[in-house]
Design a protein around this motif. Structure first.
Motif, mmCIF file in Angstrom:
data_model
loop_
_atom_site.group_PDB
_atom_site.id
_atom_site.type_symbol
_atom_site.label_atom_id
_atom_site.label_comp_id
_atom_site.label_asym_id
_atom_site.label_seq_id
_atom_site.Cartn_x
_atom_site.Cartn_y
_atom_site.Cartn_z
ATOM 1 N N VAL A 184 -7.693 -6.386 -7.156
ATOM 2 C CA VAL A 184 -7.707 -5.175 -7.972
ATOM 3 C C VAL A 184 -6.708 -4.184 -7.371
ATOM 4 C CG1 VAL A 184 -9.091 -3.230 -8.828
ATOM 5 C CG2 VAL A 184 -10.142 -5.485 -8.558
ATOM 6 N N PHE A 185 -5.786 -3.702 -8.198
ATOM 7 C CA PHE A 185 -4.919 -2.596 -7.795
ATOM 8 C C PHE A 185 -5.774 -1.349 -7.886
ATOM 9 C CE2 PHE A 185 -2.115 0.947 -8.782
ATOM 10 C CZ PHE A 185 -1.086 0.802 -7.868
ATOM 11 N N GLN A 186 -5.986 -0.668 -6.757
ATOM 12 C CA GLN A 186 -6.846 0.505 -6.716
ATOM 13 C C GLN A 186 -6.029 1.688 -6.231
ATOM 14 O OE1 GLN A 186 -10.059 -0.525 -4.077
ATOM 15 N NE2 GLN A 186 -10.806 -2.116 -5.428
ATOM 16 N N ALA A 187 -6.133 2.784 -6.943
ATOM 17 C CA ALA A 187 -5.399 3.980 -6.558
ATOM 18 C C ALA A 187 -6.239 5.212 -6.815
ATOM 19 C CB ALA A 187 -4.090 4.067 -7.334
ATOM 20 N N SER A 188 -5.959 6.233 -6.042
ATOM 21 C CA SER A 188 -6.512 7.554 -6.294
ATOM 22 C C SER A 188 -5.390 8.542 -6.028
ATOM 23 C CB SER A 188 -7.744 7.831 -5.425
ATOM 24 O OG SER A 188 -7.453 7.623 -4.064
ATOM 25 N N CYS A 189 -5.484 9.695 -6.684
ATOM 26 C CA CYS A 189 -4.383 10.646 -6.575
ATOM 27 C C CYS A 189 -4.832 12.042 -6.970
ATOM 28 C CB CYS A 189 -3.216 10.204 -7.457
ATOM 29 S SG CYS A 189 -3.586 10.169 -9.222
ATOM 30 N N GLY A 190 -3.951 12.992 -6.732
ATOM 31 C CA GLY A 190 -4.202 14.373 -7.118
ATOM 32 C C GLY A 190 -4.174 14.539 -8.627
ATOM 33 N N PRO A 191 -4.547 15.713 -9.110
ATOM 34 C CA PRO A 191 -4.691 15.933 -10.551
ATOM 35 C C PRO A 191 -3.406 15.805 -11.352
ATOM 36 C CG PRO A 191 -4.916 18.000 -9.358
ATOM 37 C CD PRO A 191 -4.882 16.915 -8.338
ATOM 38 N N LEU A 192 -2.246 15.969 -10.722
ATOM 39 C CA LEU A 192 -0.980 15.876 -11.438
ATOM 40 C C LEU A 192 -0.160 14.649 -11.021
ATOM 41 C CD1 LEU A 192 0.081 19.649 -11.380
ATOM 42 C CD2 LEU A 192 -1.102 18.383 -13.195
ATOM 43 N N ASN A 193 -0.811 13.655 -10.405
ATOM 44 C CA ASN A 193 -0.101 12.485 -9.885
ATOM 45 C C ASN A 193 -0.421 11.185 -10.619
ATOM 46 O OD1 ASN A 193 -0.765 14.310 -7.204
ATOM 47 N ND2 ASN A 193 1.341 13.545 -7.292
ATOM 48 N N LEU A 194 -1.112 11.258 -11.748
ATOM 49 C CA LEU A 194 -1.472 10.040 -12.468
ATOM 50 C C LEU A 194 -0.227 9.261 -12.899
ATOM 51 C CD1 LEU A 194 -3.607 8.167 -13.639
ATOM 52 C CD2 LEU A 194 -3.669 9.635 -15.670
ATOM 53 N N GLY A 195 0.772 9.940 -13.409
ATOM 54 C CA GLY A 195 2.011 9.275 -13.802
ATOM 55 C C GLY A 195 2.671 8.574 -12.629
ATOM 56 N N GLU A 196 2.604 9.190 -11.466
ATOM 57 C CA GLU A 196 3.179 8.584 -10.255
ATOM 58 C C GLU A 196 2.451 7.297 -9.892
ATOM 59 O OE1 GLU A 196 4.375 9.894 -5.690
ATOM 60 O OE2 GLU A 196 3.331 11.334 -6.980
ATOM 61 N N GLY A 204 0.823 -1.206 0.000
ATOM 62 C CA GLY A 204 0.000 0.000 0.000
ATOM 63 C C GLY A 204 0.855 1.252 0.000
ATOM 64 N N THR A 205 0.252 2.317 -0.460
ATOM 65 C CA THR A 205 0.919 3.613 -0.525
ATOM 66 C C THR A 205 -0.049 4.668 -0.015
ATOM 67 O OG1 THR A 205 2.201 2.938 -2.454
ATOM 68 C CG2 THR A 205 1.967 5.304 -2.091
ATOM 69 N N ASP A 206 0.455 5.558 0.827
ATOM 70 C CA ASP A 206 -0.347 6.676 1.327
ATOM 71 C C ASP A 206 0.575 7.880 1.451
ATOM 72 O OD1 ASP A 206 -2.088 8.439 2.523
ATOM 73 O OD2 ASP A 206 -2.742 7.053 4.072
ATOM 74 N N ILE A 207 0.590 8.716 0.420
ATOM 75 C CA ILE A 207 1.452 9.898 0.374
ATOM 76 C C ILE A 207 0.546 11.122 0.303
ATOM 77 C CG2 ILE A 207 3.208 11.127 -0.948
ATOM 78 C CD1 ILE A 207 3.980 8.354 -2.162
ATOM 79 N N ARG A 208 0.738 12.035 1.253
ATOM 80 C CA ARG A 208 -0.071 13.270 1.271
ATOM 81 C C ARG A 208 0.864 14.460 1.421
ATOM 82 N NH1 ARG A 208 -5.572 11.367 3.670
ATOM 83 N NH2 ARG A 208 -5.233 9.127 3.614
ATOM 84 N N ARG A 209 1.247 15.021 0.291
ATOM 85 C CA ARG A 209 2.161 16.156 0.297
ATOM 86 C C ARG A 209 1.410 17.482 0.465
ATOM 87 N NH1 ARG A 209 3.617 13.195 -4.382
ATOM 88 N NH2 ARG A 209 5.250 11.715 -3.884
ATOM 89 N N SER A 210 0.239 17.558 -0.143
ATOM 90 C CA SER A 210 -0.602 18.755 -0.043
ATOM 91 C C SER A 210 -2.019 18.365 -0.477
ATOM 92 C CB SER A 210 -0.062 19.887 -0.920
ATOM 93 O OG SER A 210 -0.277 19.611 -2.290
ATOM 94 N N GLU A 211 -2.929 19.333 -0.475
ATOM 95 C CA GLU A 211 -4.310 19.053 -0.883
ATOM 96 C C GLU A 211 -4.418 18.598 -2.329
ATOM 97 O OE1 GLU A 211 -7.531 21.699 -0.027
ATOM 98 O OE2 GLU A 211 -6.600 22.323 1.861
ATOM 99 N N SER A 212 -3.472 19.008 -3.158
ATOM 100 C CA SER A 212 -3.547 18.643 -4.577
ATOM 101 C C SER A 212 -2.432 17.686 -5.001
ATOM 102 C CB SER A 212 -3.506 19.902 -5.445
ATOM 103 O OG SER A 212 -2.280 20.581 -5.255
ATOM 104 N N ASP A 213 -1.551 17.326 -4.092
ATOM 105 C CA ASP A 213 -0.403 16.465 -4.397
ATOM 106 C C ASP A 213 -0.427 15.271 -3.441
ATOM 107 O OD1 ASP A 213 2.014 15.359 -5.159
ATOM 108 O OD2 ASP A 213 3.244 17.039 -4.458
ATOM 109 N N TRP A 214 -1.106 14.207 -3.869
ATOM 110 C CA TRP A 214 -1.285 13.045 -3.003
ATOM 111 C C TRP A 214 -1.501 11.780 -3.823
ATOM 112 C CZ3 TRP A 214 -6.137 10.757 -3.539
ATOM 113 C CH2 TRP A 214 -7.100 11.550 -4.178
ATOM 114 N N VAL A 215 -1.188 10.651 -3.207
ATOM 115 C CA VAL A 215 -1.343 9.352 -3.858
ATOM 116 C C VAL A 215 -1.717 8.320 -2.800
ATOM 117 C CG1 VAL A 215 -0.156 7.484 -5.081
ATOM 118 C CG2 VAL A 215 0.397 9.849 -5.628
ATOM 119 N N MET A 216 -2.750 7.559 -3.061
ATOM 120 C CA MET A 216 -3.129 6.433 -2.211
ATOM 121 C C MET A 216 -3.343 5.231 -3.119
ATOM 122 S SD MET A 216 -5.635 8.149 0.642
ATOM 123 C CE MET A 216 -6.807 8.743 -0.535
#
Length: 104
Positions: free
Chosen positions: A76-88, A57-69
């Motif tokens: 199922v590999f499930q992820a959600s992220c900020g608007p500029l974190n899709l590549g990550e 698992g991954t839980d990164i919260r850098r800011s309100e718009s920079d995050w990855v879970m």
């Protein structure tokens, strides 16, 4: 921020490798947007070499718009992220797939 082009191309190849005439009719890859804003990614692992494998698992919260879970649940590999974190997110999936492949 890394460019997603390499990750997207890799994901295309991974997806193509799973397609065997059956898998793609029931399973697949879904990428959608969130309204907060951000992205969701769901990648089916059923009937792949990743089925049943664990992901820490991954839980990164850098800011309100920079995050990855990200997690794996129900094969199922499930992820959600900020608007500029899709590549990550795609890179996380790629790195996990690569590490699992090395383990075997």
């Amino acid at each position: 921020m890394a460019e997603a082009g390499g990750e997207l191309s890799w994901l295309e190849q991974w997806y193509r490798a799973q397609c065997d005439g059956d898998w793609e009719h029931e399973w697949g890859v879904r990428i959608a947007t969130l309204d907060n804003p951000g992205w969701t990614v769901a990648i089916d692992l059923e009937e792949t070499t990743l089925s049943g494998r664990t992901y820490d698992g991954t839980d990164i919260r850098r800011s309100e718009s920079d995050w990855v879970m990200a997690t794996v649940s129900g094969d199922v590999f499930q992820a959600s992220c900020g608007p500029l974190n899709l590549g990550e997110v795609l890179r996380l999936f790629r790195d996990w797939v690569t590490s699992v492949s090395v383990e075997r």
